[in-house]
Design a protein around this motif. Sequence first.
Motif, short mmCIF file in Angstrom:
data_model
loop_
_atom_site.label_atom_id
_atom_site.label_comp_id
_atom_site.label_asym_id
_atom_site.label_seq_id
_atom_site.Cartn_x
_atom_site.Cartn_y
_atom_site.Cartn_z
N MET A 211 1.17 -1.43 0.00
CA MET A 211 0.01 0.06 0.32
C MET A 211 1.12 0.89 0.22
SD MET A 211 -2.83 0.91 2.67
CE MET A 211 -3.77 -0.72 2.86
N SER B 263 0.44 6.05 -6.42
CA SER B 263 -0.08 5.96 -4.90
C SER B 263 -1.56 5.13 -5.37
CB SER B 263 0.19 6.94 -4.39
OG SER B 263 1.35 7.80 -4.09
N ASP B 264 -1.70 4.57 -4.12
CA ASP B 264 -2.73 3.55 -4.12
C ASP B 264 -4.01 4.94 -3.23
OD1 ASP B 264 -2.40 1.41 -4.30
OD2 ASP B 264 -1.11 1.54 -3.32
N LYS C 286 -8.73 8.13 -7.07
CA LYS C 286 -8.62 7.69 -6.10
C LYS C 286 -8.90 7.91 -4.95
CE LYS C 286 -3.94 7.48 -8.17
NZ LYS C 286 -3.35 6.30 -7.93
N ILE D 206 -8.91 2.15 0.64
CA ILE D 206 -8.59 1.67 -0.35
C ILE D 206 -9.11 0.14 -0.48
CG2 ILE D 206 -5.83 1.38 -0.72
CD1 ILE D 206 -5.27 3.57 0.68
N ASN E 238 -10.06 -1.45 -3.62
CA ASN E 238 -9.71 -2.88 -4.53
C ASN E 238 -9.84 -4.17 -4.66
OD1 ASN E 238 -6.84 -1.12 -4.37
ND2 ASN E 238 -5.75 -2.15 -3.08
#
Length: 185
Positions: A1, A70-71, A104, A177, A181
């Motif tokens: 992450m 970046s996540d 994001k 996140i 995902n």
Amino acid sequence: MKILAISGSLREKSYNKAILQALNDMDSSINIYEDLGNLPFFNPDINNHTLEKDDSPLLVQELRKNIAFSDAIIISTPEYAFEISGVLKNALDWLVSSAEIVNKPVAVISASTSAMGGDKANEVLVKLIKVLTGTINEKLILTVPKANRKIDDKGHIVDKVLLKELNILLNELKSTIKRKNNKFN
């Protein structure tokens, strides 16, 4: 992450930088962006990019890549005249025509010595993140009033409530996140 943290302040002993450093101390997957003050002023004539190629200034390309890889993003901003800082607005302007922030997760923090905690800058930043179509929810928004009483002269957070709030925000960001995902896998 991987989480990218951006402070909207260039001040050496910024409360917003201290907040991001505290988050970094909580989780080493947080990378603090250091080139905000070095970005060129936004100019559409040099904002040369397509999906295949980016011929924009090198520091702009690097900012976009940092965000793309970046996540999630955490942005912590001071409030100047009821707005975000000019350097932060400049960085966000470079992202308007690109897609790095689209979907994001983004956490928004504002810290101020005022009793309002930079709430006007916080509102402005939340609106900008929505324009950039970042993913944000109420649990990813935090105002830090009277930051000068919560962060000491060495940049350490001395307020246990603030540390708890930052931990909650960080956990919510990580959960966001993971949900994102799982949704796309």
